[in-house]
Motif scaffolding. Structure first.
Motif, PDB file in Angstrom:
ATOM      1  N   ASP A 177     -24.255 -11.384  13.135  1.00  0.00           N
ATOM      2  CA  ASP A 177     -24.678 -10.730  13.556  1.00  0.00           C
ATOM      3  C   ASP A 177     -26.176 -10.063  13.182  1.00  0.00           C
ATOM      4  O   ASP A 177     -26.746  -9.902  12.139  1.00  0.00           O
ATOM      5  N   ARG A 178     -26.651  -8.946  14.281  1.00  0.00           N
ATOM      6  CA  ARG A 178     -28.055  -8.194  13.363  1.00  0.00           C
ATOM      7  C   ARG A 178     -27.889  -7.722  12.152  1.00  0.00           C
ATOM      8  O   ARG A 178     -28.950  -7.492  12.029  1.00  0.00           O
ATOM      9  N   ALA A 179     -26.697  -6.493  12.175  1.00  0.00           N
ATOM     10  CA  ALA A 179     -26.811  -5.909  11.001  1.00  0.00           C
ATOM     11  C   ALA A 179     -26.802  -6.982  10.041  1.00  0.00           C
ATOM     12  O   ALA A 179     -27.425  -5.945   9.038  1.00  0.00           O
ATOM     13  N   THR A 180     -26.543  -7.853   9.530  1.00  0.00           N
ATOM     14  CA  THR A 180     -26.005  -8.439   8.137  1.00  0.00           C
ATOM     15  C   THR A 180     -27.749  -8.990   8.543  1.00  0.00           C
ATOM     16  O   THR A 180     -28.426  -9.560   7.061  1.00  0.00           O
ATOM     17  N   LEU A 181     -28.128  -9.832   9.338  1.00  0.00           N
ATOM     18  CA  LEU A 181     -29.951  -9.770   9.786  1.00  0.00           C
ATOM     19  C   LEU A 181     -30.456  -9.105   8.945  1.00  0.00           C
ATOM     20  O   LEU A 181     -32.013  -9.230   8.231  1.00  0.00           O
ATOM     21  N   GLU A 182     -30.554  -7.855   9.242  1.00  0.00           N
ATOM     22  CA  GLU A 182     -31.564  -6.360   9.073  1.00  0.00           C
ATOM     23  C   GLU A 182     -31.486  -6.523   7.937  1.00  0.00           C
ATOM     24  O   GLU A 182     -32.494  -6.145   7.331  1.00  0.00           O
ATOM     25  N   SER A 183     -29.832  -6.140   7.082  1.00  0.00           N
ATOM     26  CA  SER A 183     -30.108  -6.613   5.400  1.00  0.00           C
ATOM     27  C   SER A 183     -30.511  -7.556   4.957  1.00  0.00           C
ATOM     28  O   SER A 183     -31.239  -7.333   3.472  1.00  0.00           O
ATOM     29  N   ALA A 184     -30.336  -8.346   5.160  1.00  0.00           N
ATOM     30  CA  ALA A 184     -31.482  -9.408   4.462  1.00  0.00           C
ATOM     31  C   ALA A 184     -32.664  -9.552   4.474  1.00  0.00           C
ATOM     32  O   ALA A 184     -33.321  -9.596   3.333  1.00  0.00           O
ATOM     33  N   LEU A 185     -33.289  -8.855   5.498  1.00  0.00           N
ATOM     34  CA  LEU A 185     -34.256  -8.928   5.758  1.00  0.00           C
ATOM     35  C   LEU A 185     -35.147  -8.071   4.847  1.00  0.00           C
ATOM     36  O   LEU A 185     -36.259  -8.310   3.809  1.00  0.00           O
ATOM     37  N   ILE A 186     -34.170  -6.522   4.578  1.00  0.00           N
ATOM     38  CA  ILE A 186     -34.444  -5.778   3.988  1.00  0.00           C
ATOM     39  C   ILE A 186     -34.237  -5.927   1.937  1.00  0.00           C
ATOM     40  O   ILE A 186     -35.508  -6.075   1.547  1.00  0.00           O
ATOM     41  N   TRP A 187     -33.182  -6.552   1.824  1.00  0.00           N
ATOM     42  CA  TRP A 187     -33.041  -7.079   0.736  1.00  0.00           C
ATOM     43  C   TRP A 187     -34.526  -8.093   0.317  1.00  0.00           C
ATOM     44  O   TRP A 187     -34.606  -7.855  -0.680  1.00  0.00           O
ATOM     45  N   ALA A 188     -35.168  -8.819   1.325  1.00  0.00           N
ATOM     46  CA  ALA A 188     -35.598 -10.139   0.861  1.00  0.00           C
ATOM     47  C   ALA A 188     -36.975  -9.300   0.986  1.00  0.00           C
ATOM     48  O   ALA A 188     -37.865 -10.037  -0.301  1.00  0.00           O
ATOM     49  N   GLU A 189     -37.829  -8.125   1.675  1.00  0.00           N
ATOM     50  CA  GLU A 189     -38.546  -7.783   1.136  1.00  0.00           C
ATOM     51  C   GLU A 189     -38.230  -7.156  -0.007  1.00  0.00           C
ATOM     52  O   GLU A 189     -39.802  -7.044  -0.687  1.00  0.00           O
TER      53      GLU A 189
ATOM     54  N   VAL B   5     -27.759  -3.483   0.063  1.00  0.00           N
ATOM     55  CA  VAL B   5     -28.238  -3.079   1.184  1.00  0.00           C
ATOM     56  C   VAL B   5     -28.268  -1.494   1.670  1.00  0.00           C
ATOM     57  O   VAL B   5     -27.503  -2.125   2.343  1.00  0.00           O
ATOM     58  N   ASP B   6     -29.181  -0.657   1.513  1.00  0.00           N
ATOM     59  CA  ASP B   6     -28.249   0.793   1.880  1.00  0.00           C
ATOM     60  C   ASP B   6     -27.183   0.321   2.213  1.00  0.00           C
ATOM     61  O   ASP B   6     -26.582   1.289   3.848  1.00  0.00           O
ATOM     62  N   GLY B   7     -26.052   0.227   1.233  1.00  0.00           N
ATOM     63  CA  GLY B   7     -25.101   0.936   1.721  1.00  0.00           C
ATOM     64  C   GLY B   7     -24.189  -0.526   1.513  1.00  0.00           C
ATOM     65  O   GLY B   7     -22.947  -0.381   2.113  1.00  0.00           O
ATOM     66  N   ARG B   8     -25.014  -1.468   2.564  1.00  0.00           N
ATOM     67  CA  ARG B   8     -23.807  -2.017   2.641  1.00  0.00           C
ATOM     68  C   ARG B   8     -23.726  -3.402   1.715  1.00  0.00           C
ATOM     69  O   ARG B   8     -25.177  -3.739   1.216  1.00  0.00           O
ATOM     70  N   SER B   9     -22.522  -4.275   2.236  1.00  0.00           N
ATOM     71  CA  SER B   9     -22.553  -5.117   0.661  1.00  0.00           C
ATOM     72  C   SER B   9     -23.216  -6.747   1.589  1.00  0.00           C
ATOM     73  O   SER B   9     -23.397  -6.936   2.275  1.00  0.00           O
ATOM     74  N   LEU B  10     -24.265  -7.425   0.568  1.00  0.00           N
ATOM     75  CA  LEU B  10     -24.738  -8.526   1.777  1.00  0.00           C
ATOM     76  C   LEU B  10     -24.242  -9.778   0.442  1.00  0.00           C
ATOM     77  O   LEU B  10     -24.773  -9.881  -0.671  1.00  0.00           O
ATOM     78  N   ARG B  11     -23.899 -10.754   0.932  1.00  0.00           N
ATOM     79  CA  ARG B  11     -23.504 -11.830   0.043  1.00  0.00           C
ATOM     80  C   ARG B  11     -25.050 -12.986  -0.233  1.00  0.00           C
ATOM     81  O   ARG B  11     -24.902 -13.267   1.674  1.00  0.00           O
ATOM     82  N   VAL B  12     -25.217 -13.398  -1.379  1.00  0.00           N
ATOM     83  CA  VAL B  12     -26.397 -14.186  -1.116  1.00  0.00           C
ATOM     84  C   VAL B  12     -26.173 -15.562  -2.189  1.00  0.00           C
ATOM     85  O   VAL B  12     -25.573 -15.216  -3.335  1.00  0.00           O
TER      86      VAL B  12
END
Ligand SMILES: Cc1cc2nc3c(=O)[nH]c(=O)nc-3n(C[C@H](O)[C@H](O)[C@H](O)COP(=O)(O)OP(=O)(O)OC[C@H]3O[C@@H](n4cnc5c(N)ncnc54)[C@H](O)[C@@H]3O)c2cc1C
Length: 319
Positions: free
Chosen positions: A48-60, A15-22
């Motif tokens: 942290d906030r950055a991971t939360l934001e990535s998760a929210l963007i991914w969900a959207e 997500v936006d260049g960041r890795s997110l484990r789902v």
């Protein structure tokens, strides 16, 4: 056939260049203090906030509804689990570090807390720093985000007494918003946030509290006394705190005990012998059993006292 392991059920998305484990089809029993709850379709652990934001963007991006939980200590998740993405937003106390503080002219101090901070840690931290208003929280499970939603409190104190304002993320507008204490409208184990049905469109990011300068030794003694009281009077097994709110002028635990229900059990779910307003999972209990016990206790107390007990715990997910 062997069940897939958690590693096999997890995937990494970018997500936006960041890795997110789902995690896929992740049992929520792992994230609630009741140790009960069916699977989340998808789950992200964010500290942290950055991971939360990535998760929210991914969900959207994926068109998924989002449910945010903290310590899972005020939740009964039904056996069918939760559709969409669940974000577990919590962090260990040590990782929160020193909190932002601002001294005020009137002798009070404004403390900015992240939603992820463990409540018990906050109780100890504030006491050690000679800041009064949160010492009741020592020994309480959960994090600031969940405490704000539930207006958690004990021993005469509650978080709503000291909240100045909140920082929230508004999902539909993707904007940060600020709520005053008046907008949160905290009352006994209830707030304007808790009154919204799940999945909610607002995520708590942090809270600002007004605490009063006091003697650290006195506050630490209070905090330790409260924590000791909990260890003595509350069950230690998997539970979710008070199941019912106290009706006006009496205590739910007293009514349940007087109705002869201490130790009463349905399947693997039982009314605690130590504190009748706590239900304990004796091992492998289901939400169905917990709900049946809640209903049975409500009926017996209503028959005996004419009072219908109302759940304090939040019941979410699909049956
Ligand atoms: C042994 C025991 C004793 C307890 N004693 C007490 C007590 O004395 N007093 C008391 O008040 N409570 C008590 N509780 C209940 C519970 O600990 C508190 O209500 C706690 O503050 C809940 O926090 P949590 O992080 O676990 O919230 P959760 O259970 O994870 O969530 C509660 C609600 O908050 C929402 N939420 C969580 N984080 C966020 C966020 N960042 N943004 C938006 N929504 C969010 C969830 O969706 C849910 O609606 C007890 C529980 C246990 C297990």
């Amino acid at each position: 056939m062997a069940m897939p392991t958690r590693a096999e059920r997890s995937r990494v998305v970018t997500v936006d260049g960041r890795s997110l484990r789902v995690l896929v089809s992740e049992p929520l029993a792992r994230y609630t203090t009741f140790r009960i709850g069916g699977p989340a379709d998808f789950l992200v652990r964010a500290s942290d906030r950055a991971t939360l934001e990535s998760a929210l963007i991914w969900a959207e991006r994926e068109g998924l509804p989002v449910t945010v939980i903290g310590g899972g200590s005020n939740l009964l998740v039904r056996d069918g689990g939760i559709r969409g993405l669940v974000i577990v937003f919590r962090a260990p106390g040590e990782s929160v570090g020193e909190l932002a503080t601002a001294a005020q002219d009137d002798g009070s101090v404004l403390v900015t807390l992240p939603a992820t901070a463990p409540l018990s840690w906050v109780g100890h931290w504030a006491s050690e720093h000679g800041l009064a208003g949160m010492e009741w929280a020592a020994g309480l499970p959960g994090v600031v985000g969940g405490a704000v939603v539930n207006n958690a409190g004990a021993h005469g104190g509650e978080i709503g007494h000291v909240i100045v304002d909140l920082e929230l993320y508004d999902l539909p507008s993707r904007r940060l918003v600020r709520w005053t204490r008046e907008q949160l409208a905290p009352r006994y184990r209830m707030t304007a946030l808790k009154a919204l049905s799940q999945p909610r469109s607002l995520v708590v990011l942090g809270a600002r509290l007004r605490l009063l300068r006091d003697d650290p030794a006195r506050l630490l003694a209070f905090a330790e006394e409260h924590a000791r009281w909990r260890r003595m009077h509350q069950p230690t097994g998997p539970c979710a705190g008070s199941v019912f709110t106290n009706p006006p002028g009496t205590y739910a635990g007293y009514l349940i005990e007087q109705a002869g229900l201490k130790g009463f059990r349905i399947g693997q779910m039982a009314v605690s012998e130590r504190h009748a307003n706590f239900f304990v999972n004796l091992g492998g209990a289901t939400a169905r059993e917990a709900l049946a016990l809640i209903e049975a206790v409500q009926e017996r107390v209503a028959e005996r006292f004419g009072i219908v007990l109302q759940p304090e715990i939040e019941i979410i997910g699909e049956s």
